[in-house]
Motif scaffolding. Structure first.
Motif, PDB file in Angstrom:
ATOM      1  N   THR A  74       0.791  -1.232   0.167  1.00  0.00           N
ATOM      2  CA  THR A  74      -0.159  -0.069   0.119  1.00  0.00           C
ATOM      3  C   THR A  74       0.811   1.193   0.071  1.00  0.00           C
ATOM      4  O   THR A  74       0.608   2.167  -0.656  1.00  0.00           O
ATOM      5  CB  THR A  74      -0.925   0.040   1.248  1.00  0.00           C
ATOM      6  N   TRP A  92       1.944   6.539  -6.869  1.00  0.00           N
ATOM      7  CA  TRP A  92       0.931   7.474  -7.282  1.00  0.00           C
ATOM      8  C   TRP A  92       1.292   8.886  -7.005  1.00  0.00           C
ATOM      9  O   TRP A  92       0.905   9.875  -7.777  1.00  0.00           O
ATOM     10  CB  TRP A  92      -0.415   7.148  -6.522  1.00  0.00           C
ATOM     11  N   THR A 144       3.956   1.622  -0.966  1.00  0.00           N
ATOM     12  CA  THR A 144       4.571   1.605  -2.374  1.00  0.00           C
ATOM     13  C   THR A 144       3.809   2.176  -3.305  1.00  0.00           C
ATOM     14  O   THR A 144       4.126   2.923  -4.261  1.00  0.00           O
ATOM     15  CB  THR A 144       5.197   0.334  -2.855  1.00  0.00           C
ATOM     16  N   ALA A 145       2.627   1.661  -3.393  1.00  0.00           N
ATOM     17  CA  ALA A 145       1.577   2.137  -4.400  1.00  0.00           C
ATOM     18  C   ALA A 145       1.172   3.650  -4.001  1.00  0.00           C
ATOM     19  O   ALA A 145       1.233   4.311  -4.970  1.00  0.00           O
ATOM     20  CB  ALA A 145       0.321   1.335  -4.356  1.00  0.00           C
TER      21      ALA A 145
END
Length: 210
Positions: free
Chosen positions: A6, A13, A8-9
């Motif tokens: 999460t 983003w 990393t995402a």
């Protein structure tokens, strides 16, 4: 594990959003603003400082040209320019200095040959040029080889030849040079100059009217 994915995402983003915003600002908005301001306030300079004659673009006030006949004012030598088959008139592809040292035999010969040519070409039946009259810019090229200007001294040296070849009076041609001599920037920066292309266009117009 899930928290790591999460985070990393989330970071990816955030980085992608920053990339998109910066691309929009620096790659689209900023260039458009700068281009718009330049076109609105400095239209001629923004489009290459073009010089027109008879409604056609014949060159730029920032780029010297070679190949004028002796009926016209001559520019500085362009010894630093190489030869090419792509653009033989302006030689823009291979601009540059000679990179020759002050004691180079090649450079010394170039200067001596150029000086002799200037004396010979600009001497007329009623006016003889002395070697001591030849200014430095008449026998040396600029750092780029594309200097569009010459010194008033070199322009004045050519007056008698230009007048004779175009059946004009010396007074007419002297006035032409004086009218196209630009003073120092802000009154104290640099030296007075004469733009060869602009001067030759004015000369052509004068000859046509005569």
């Amino acid at each position: 594990m899930n928290n790591s994915v999460t985070n990393t995402a989330r970071l990816l983003w955030a980085g992608l959003r920053a990339l998109l915003v910066l691309t929009l600002v620096t790659g689209v908005i900023y260039p458009l603003v700068v281009t718009g301001v330049a076109q609105a306030l400095f239209d001629n300079k923004a489009n290459g400082s073009e010089i027109k004659s008879d409604g056609k673009v014949v060159g730029s006030s920032l780029i010297g040209q070679q190949g004028y006949s002796l009926d016209y004012f001559q520019p500085r030598p362009a010894n630093g320019l190489g030869t090419n088959s792509v653009n033989t008139q302006y030689k823009l592809i291979l601009s540059g200095a000679t990179n020759l040292s002050a004691d180079s035999k090649v450079l010394v010969k170039q200067v001596k040959d150029a000086k002799a040519a200037v004396v010979k070409n600009n001497s007329t039946a009623d006016y003889k040029v002395k070697p001591s009259q030849v200014p430095a810019d008449a026998v040396t090229s600029s750092g780029s080889g594309l200097d569009p200007d010459i010194s008033p001294a070199y322009a004045e040296l050519q007056v008698h030849r230009v007048a004779e070849r175009n059946h004009l009076s010396v007074t007419q041609v002297e006035k032409l040079v004086k009218d196209h001599t630009d003073g120092r920037t802000l009154g104290f920066i640099g030296e007075p100059t004469v733009n060869v292309l602009e001067l030759n266009i004015a000369l052509k117009s004068l000859v046509t009217k005569s």
